[in-house]
Design a protein around this motif. Structure first.
Motif, PDB file in Angstrom:
ATOM      1  N   LEU B 123       0.990  -1.244   0.083  1.00 60.40           N
ATOM      2  CA  LEU B 123       0.010  -0.206   0.052  1.00 60.40           C
ATOM      3  C   LEU B 123       0.912   1.257   0.001  1.00 60.40           C
ATOM      4  CD1 LEU B 123      -2.995   0.076   0.174  1.00 60.40           C
ATOM      5  CD2 LEU B 123      -3.047   0.356   2.344  1.00 60.40           C
ATOM      6  N   TRP B 126       2.476   1.785  -3.413  1.00 56.41           N
ATOM      7  CA  TRP B 126       1.479   2.192  -4.410  1.00 56.41           C
ATOM      8  C   TRP B 126       1.500   3.682  -4.191  1.00 56.41           C
ATOM      9  CZ3 TRP B 126      -3.416   4.228  -4.741  1.00 56.41           C
ATOM     10  CH2 TRP B 126      -3.988   4.068  -6.066  1.00 56.41           C
ATOM     11  N   PHE B 127       1.109   4.236  -3.096  1.00 55.59           N
ATOM     12  CA  PHE B 127       0.913   5.504  -3.086  1.00 55.59           C
ATOM     13  C   PHE B 127       2.351   6.295  -3.410  1.00 55.59           C
ATOM     14  CE2 PHE B 127      -2.739   4.712  -0.320  1.00 55.59           C
ATOM     15  CZ  PHE B 127      -3.623   5.682  -1.052  1.00 55.59           C
ATOM     16  N   ARG B 130       2.791   5.995  -7.130  1.00 54.09           N
ATOM     17  CA  ARG B 130       1.479   6.087  -8.239  1.00 54.09           C
ATOM     18  C   ARG B 130       1.809   7.290  -9.198  1.00 54.09           C
ATOM     19  NH1 ARG B 130      -2.903   9.061  -9.406  1.00 54.09           N
ATOM     20  NH2 ARG B 130      -2.167  10.563  -7.851  1.00 54.09           N
ATOM     21  N   LEU B 153      -3.400   0.911 -11.217  1.00 53.69           N
ATOM     22  CA  LEU B 153      -4.756   0.715 -11.103  1.00 53.69           C
ATOM     23  C   LEU B 153      -5.233   1.573 -12.198  1.00 53.69           C
ATOM     24  CD1 LEU B 153      -5.021  -0.035  -7.424  1.00 53.69           C
ATOM     25  CD2 LEU B 153      -4.871  -1.608  -9.295  1.00 53.69           C
ATOM     26  N   PHE B 154      -4.929   1.926 -13.302  1.00 57.09           N
ATOM     27  CA  PHE B 154      -5.572   2.490 -14.430  1.00 57.09           C
ATOM     28  C   PHE B 154      -5.680   4.112 -14.085  1.00 57.09           C
ATOM     29  CE2 PHE B 154      -7.217  -1.620 -14.165  1.00 57.09           C
ATOM     30  CZ  PHE B 154      -6.509  -2.224 -15.498  1.00 57.09           C
ATOM     31  N   SER B 155      -4.744   4.338 -12.936  1.00 56.36           N
ATOM     32  CA  SER B 155      -4.829   5.915 -12.266  1.00 56.36           C
ATOM     33  C   SER B 155      -4.393   6.734 -13.604  1.00 56.36           C
ATOM     34  CB  SER B 155      -4.361   5.894 -11.241  1.00 56.36           C
ATOM     35  OG  SER B 155      -4.105   7.181 -10.944  1.00 56.36           O
ATOM     36  N   ARG B 156      -5.060   8.122 -13.475  1.00 59.37           N
ATOM     37  CA  ARG B 156      -4.377   8.949 -14.604  1.00 59.37           C
ATOM     38  C   ARG B 156      -4.049  10.340 -13.909  1.00 59.37           C
ATOM     39  NH1 ARG B 156      -2.051   6.552 -18.628  1.00 59.37           N
ATOM     40  NH2 ARG B 156      -3.427   5.355 -19.747  1.00 59.37           N
ATOM     41  N   ASP B 157      -4.642  10.481 -12.714  1.00 58.47           N
ATOM     42  CA  ASP B 157      -4.379  11.649 -12.086  1.00 58.47           C
ATOM     43  C   ASP B 157      -3.020  12.198 -11.438  1.00 58.47           C
ATOM     44  OD1 ASP B 157      -5.044  14.183 -10.847  1.00 58.47           O
ATOM     45  OD2 ASP B 157      -6.898  13.390  -9.554  1.00 58.47           O
TER      46      ASP B 157
ATOM     47  N   GLU C   7      -9.643   9.782  -5.812  1.00 53.45           N
ATOM     48  CA  GLU C   7      -9.603   8.786  -6.588  1.00 53.45           C
ATOM     49  C   GLU C   7      -8.864   7.632  -6.405  1.00 53.45           C
ATOM     50  OE1 GLU C   7      -7.895   8.693 -11.356  1.00 53.45           O
ATOM     51  OE2 GLU C   7      -6.612   9.031  -9.462  1.00 53.45           O
ATOM     52  N   GLN C   8      -7.703   7.843  -5.684  1.00 55.06           N
ATOM     53  CA  GLN C   8      -6.705   6.561  -5.315  1.00 55.06           C
ATOM     54  C   GLN C   8      -7.479   5.809  -4.312  1.00 55.06           C
ATOM     55  OE1 GLN C   8      -6.042   9.860  -4.954  1.00 55.06           O
ATOM     56  NE2 GLN C   8      -3.801  10.156  -4.766  1.00 55.06           N
ATOM     57  N   ARG C  11     -10.058   3.456  -6.291  1.00 55.74           N
ATOM     58  CA  ARG C  11      -9.366   2.387  -7.121  1.00 55.74           C
ATOM     59  C   ARG C  11      -8.845   1.186  -5.891  1.00 55.74           C
ATOM     60  NH1 ARG C  11      -8.581   3.892 -12.087  1.00 55.74           N
ATOM     61  NH2 ARG C  11      -8.781   6.101 -12.433  1.00 55.74           N
ATOM     62  N   LEU C  12      -8.159   1.717  -4.774  1.00 56.66           N
ATOM     63  CA  LEU C  12      -7.545   0.656  -3.834  1.00 56.66           C
ATOM     64  C   LEU C  12      -9.011  -0.042  -3.219  1.00 56.66           C
ATOM     65  CD1 LEU C  12      -4.772   2.614  -2.104  1.00 56.66           C
ATOM     66  CD2 LEU C  12      -4.774   0.451  -3.317  1.00 56.66           C
ATOM     67  N   VAL C  15      -9.875  -2.823  -5.359  1.00 52.73           N
ATOM     68  CA  VAL C  15      -8.988  -4.012  -5.092  1.00 52.73           C
ATOM     69  C   VAL C  15      -9.049  -4.837  -3.953  1.00 52.73           C
ATOM     70  CG1 VAL C  15      -6.449  -4.745  -4.889  1.00 52.73           C
ATOM     71  CG2 VAL C  15      -7.097  -2.767  -6.654  1.00 52.73           C
ATOM     72  N   PHE C  16      -9.345  -3.907  -2.716  1.00 54.21           N
ATOM     73  CA  PHE C  16      -9.464  -4.692  -1.502  1.00 54.21           C
ATOM     74  C   PHE C  16     -10.908  -5.139  -1.521  1.00 54.21           C
ATOM     75  CE2 PHE C  16      -5.881  -2.645  -0.362  1.00 54.21           C
ATOM     76  CZ  PHE C  16      -5.342  -3.021   0.958  1.00 54.21           C
TER      77      PHE C  16
END
Lengths: 262, 403, 245
Positions: B123, B126-127, B130, B153-157, C7-8, C11-12, C15-16
């Motif tokens: 976790l 990931w942060f 990201r 995770l398909f993030s774009r921001d 947003e994060q 998304r997480l 998954v969780f």
């Protein structure tokens, strides 16, 4: 509901008749097998005609009677298919020699080697004796506490068993046992130890080691049966257990145990 | 069990000194169980080092932040493998999740491990990564662009607000992560420390000693990796970062040493039933691994070197060399610590009357070769991770070069 | 509302939810519940334990067929001995008496497993010195194992009390016969446990040699009136090895 309370009452009645107990249990069990299943939620007894809640097995060792003949160890090996190698065993006999200079010499006389390593001069001996050892079937067993998958457990009649089909062979129980009673079976790769010959005792037989002991140094019995030899043994002797400070509450009781025994 | 291992055990029968219970001849927890706490210790240590940056705002060690995280992950992935390999029935390991025995310290392994891996380490990473993942997914070519995109995770921001939130999240997770890292390794210590049958293990200090030595080994490992990887990447080592890191290493060594000394003195002073056999154990079996390697080579000499470096003005090249040497020595020392706990605790009989011997296998499942594989594997994983998730930006490497 | 969650986190969360939901589905819907039932595991363990083959039949079973032997044995010193202590596991024999025969020890080396002299064995347990006790003869030529009595009354005390004899032989009392201090009736030789030999019961007995003014020149002397007056001599001095303990 009525049926259950009836059975409960019936059981209470039986347990009150402690003296003629065995006969009554057997009679009841043969006519109504359901009565023996007191604690099993599915209402069926695991062993036909046998109620584990009414027994509590233990063993007494009369140290002064042991002649170190090893009959017990050999019988155990045969009865329980214990590996023949001397470094896997369910029970063994130790010889203690305390010399006049107070030095203590201990050896395992059950490892197949011939005679003591050093011939002891008799004149040097202060006292000497044999001590049979086995799993202590503790009331508070450290092995059961540490088993990660719950493969080892205490039965209702007070024996610690191992589920050889679920044991993962991690060896934590072997480390946790203060008495060195457990080993990893080389064939099954799971933990193994003395079961008080559970397959014999539930049939009313004696454990193999007790059966063959020529001098009665091993006494087996049921603590819940006042007429058992073990209860008499407890009454007639000063009893000691191994490593009492570890609070394991062993159910192998030693009479006339020497302070040097660990 | 093979006939050869019986043969080894028969030979061991002759090398028993004094009296041992018959079942104690075989050392049940072998080299693999030495590797396990060593590797987990590195995980916890590396993570705690990473937390210094985020929680305590130690800016100097920022250059090793991501490296520490990657190191922790690489070693964490390997940590359960030696355990698994050493089981008598490895194929049944899943049972620990099906019917965990709640009174067993070991049963908690799966849960502690899963929590630490999923709830903390992944976790936080990931942060932390990201924003970069999003950027890389745009810059890189297929297939890496896709891998990065999926991992993000398909993030774009990548707006400032989003990145700021990421940083806040990292900080929060780190705060939860520190006790989790303590739990992960303290718990390993507890597995040993709670065995009342074994006086060499049974000690309340065990989890704390494990933890401190974990921090020591983790910092030392990151120092070594930093000093090796940066030149490989063509960067220049940030001496300020290195000086701070070694200072922390030194403090950790001091605390670790004090705790171990306390444990030792306490045992000696209490002088319980077992003290005699433990004395013989140290004198006969652990002289080299405990006194020479663990204490002298792994602790006193590196601590001495660090004191010398801190108090005198050496030029950077010599400093680097001395730091490197002491970090390697500490690494060897901590491995030896694990050895002395795990193997040492099984060498003496619980009858306190004799000692057995440990003969390490070479080729078998529980042999030296497999242990080496488990020790090398994390470095290979780390190599891959460093490739996929570069811990340093080109600008950072360059910056160091110019300064 | 939903838009305000970063947003994060969204998304997480997905998954969780997948991971945790997957675990829950696996645990409660896919895997059979019996996998988690510790009680079932225990019951099957007990059943497996109980199903194990019994190898030792137990001594009560033997008497069913071998009545004559059992009757003889019941009267002898081996009355508490299980048949299978010597004959080995015999459960197979009880199932198929004709083809499976239990072991019958006839060799000389078997009986000494229990009866060879060993200083750690309890005193009073009958023990022999194998090297000097009728060498090479199988025990059963003289002793009936089902009713083990000495074929002849032992002439010498050392036949049974080998340990004491060996100790005494190297002591200052080597030349004193056992009968000087002990009177052993004939009955003791036949039923050693039931009829015990005597022990000196007065201080004066030892005093015959050890009191001041005794005629024995080589014996150490003491003043009987002041030396440990409340005790019998052998309560402190071991007469078979005097002066050492």
């Amino acid at each position: 509901m009525y049926r259950r309370s009836f059975l409960k009452g019936l059981l209470w009645f039986i347990s009150a008749r402690i003296f003629s107990r065995n006969g009554v249990t057997r009679a009841i069990a043969s006519t109504n097998p359901d009565t023996t299943a007191t604690t099993h939620a599915n209402g069926k007894s695991i062993i036909k005609g046998y109620d584990p809640t009414r027994h509590r097995y233990a063993m007494g060792i009369d140290v002064d009677k042991c002649i170190g003949c090893n009959r017990c160890v050999e019988a155990c090996t045969v009865e329980n298919d214990v590996p023949p190698e001397p470094f896997f065993t369910r029970t063994w006999v130790e010889r203690y020699v305390i010399k006049k200079d107070k030095s203590v010499h201990v050896e395992n006389i059950s490892n197949g080697s011939d005679g003591p390593k050093e011939r002891l001069e008799e004149a040097d001996i202060l006292r000497s004796f044999f001590v049979p050892k086995l799993c202590n079937q503790c009331e508070n067993p450290p092995c059961v506490q540490v088993c990660p998958v719950g493969a080892t457990f205490s039965t209702e009649d007070g024996v610690v068993l191992i589920d050889s089909e679920r044991c993962i062979g991690c060896g934590y129980c072997i480390q946790a046992c203060p008495y060195g009673a457990r080993y990893l079976h080389p064939k099954t790769r799971t933990a193994d130890k003395c079961t008080f010959c559970y397959h014999r005792i539930v049939k009313g037989m004696l454990p193999a080691c007790v059966e063959v002991c020529p001098t009665g140094a091993r006494v087996f019995g049921d603590l819940k049966n006042r007429a058992s030899r073990l209860v008499r043994f407890e009454r007639m002797n000063k009893i000691h257990v191994l490593k009492p400070h570890l609070n394991t509450h062993p159910k192998v009781y030693y009479a006339d145990l020497d302070g040097e025994v660990r | 069990m093979s006939p050869e291992s019986f043969h080894t055990l028969y030979k061991l029968l002759g090398s028993v000194s004094g009296f041992i219970y018959p079942n104690e001849l075989e050392i049940r927890w072998s080299i693999l169980i030495v590797v396990y706490p060593y590797v987990t210790g590195l995980v916890a240590g590396a993570f705690i080092l990473a937390s210094l940056v985020k929680v305590f705002n130690v800016k100097d060690v920022q250059p090793v932040y991501r490296l520490s995280l990657l190191t922790a992950l690489a070693f964490l992935l390997v940590a359960p493998l030696p355990l698994q390999a050493h089981l008598g029935r490895p194929e049944r390991a899943y049972e620990i999740f099906l019917t965990p025995n709640l009174s067993s310290a070991m049963a908690m392994f799966g849960f502690v491990y899963a929590w630490y891996l999923m709830g903390v380490l992944l976790l936080e990473m990931w942060f932390e990564y990201r924003r970069d993942l999003v950027v890389w997914s745009r810059e890189e070519k297929f297939p890496m662009s896709w891998i990065y995109w999926i991992l993000s995770l398909f993030s774009r921001d990548v707006s400032e607000r989003a990145v700021k939130f990421d940083m806040k999240a990292v900080r929060t997770i780190t705060i939860i992560g520190i006790p989790s890292a303590f739990l992960l390794h303290g718990y390993v210590g507890f597995i040993f420390g709670s065995v009342k049958a074994n006086p060499w293990w049974s000690s309340v200090l065990m989890p704390i000693v494990f933890l401190m030595s974990a921090i020591v080994s983790g910092i030392a490992l990151v120092i070594v990796l930093y000093m090796v990887l940066i030149p490989l990447k063509g960067g220049k080592i940030d001496m300020k970062c290195l000086d701070t890191l070694t200072s922390y290493l030194f403090y950790a060594v001091i605390v670790d040493f004090s705790l171990e000394a306390l444990d030792f003195i306490h045992r000696l002073y209490e002088s319980e039933e077992s003290i005699q056999i433990l004395g013989v154990l140290i004198a006969d079996k652990l002289m080299i691994s405990l006194v020479v390697i663990q204490i002298l080579l792994g602790m006193l000499i590196p601590a001495g070197i660090l004191v010398a470096v801190k108090s005198m003005k050496f030029d950077p090249e010599l400093r680097k060399l001395l730091y490197f040497v002491s970090a390697i020595l500490i690494q060897i020392g901590i491995f030896s610590t694990r050895w002395n706990v795990v193997i040492g605790g099984q060498l003496f009989s619980k009858s306190f009357r004799g000692l057995t011997t440990y003969k390490m296998e070479m080729m078998g499942v529980e042999g030296l070769l497999v242990a080496l594989v488990f020790l090398i594997l994390p470095f290979i994983i780390l190599g891959v991770l460093v490739k996929i998730f570069p811990p340093w930006k080109a600008s950072e490497l360059g910056e160091a070069k110019t300064s | 509302m939903f838009e305000r969650i970063p947003e994060q986190i969204r998304r997480l969360a997905i998954v969780f939810v997948i991971v945790i939901g997957g675990t829950v589905v696996l645990r409660y819907f896919v895997l059979p519940p019996s996998l988690f039932e510790t009680r079932l595991h225990r019951e099957s363990t007990i059943q497996r334990e109980v199903a194990k083959q019994v190898k030792f039949a137990g001594t009560t079973v033997c008497g069913g067929c071998h009545e004559d032997t059992a009757t003889v044995k019941r009267k002898g010193f081996h009355k508490n001995l299980s048949c299978e202590s010597c004959h080995g596991p015999a459960a197979m024999h009880t199932e198929d008496p004709m083809t499976v025969k239990p072991f019958a020890p006839r060799k000389r080396k078997f009986c000494p497993l229990c009866h060879e002299y060993d200083p750690s064995r309890p005193t009073g347990f009958p023990q022999i010195n194998v090297t000097i006790h009728n060498p090479l003869k199988p025990c059963i030529t003289c002793h009936n194992p089902h009713h083990p009595e000495p074929p002849t009354v032992p002439r010498e005390c050392s036949a049974c009390h080998a340990g004491i004899a060996r100790t005494k032989a190297v002591s200052h009392h080597a030349l004193i016969a056992c009968t000087t201090c002990h009177r052993a009736s004939r009955k003791h030789k036949v039923s050693p446990r039931r009829v015990k030999p005597t022990k000196p019961d007065t201080r004066e007995f030892c005093g015959k040699c050890h009191r001041e003014g005794s005629k024995r020149k080589d014996a150490p002397k003491i003043d009987l009136s002041t030396h440990g007056e409340r005790y019998l001599c052998w309560e402190c001095h071991y007469p078979h090895m005097p002066g050492v303990a």
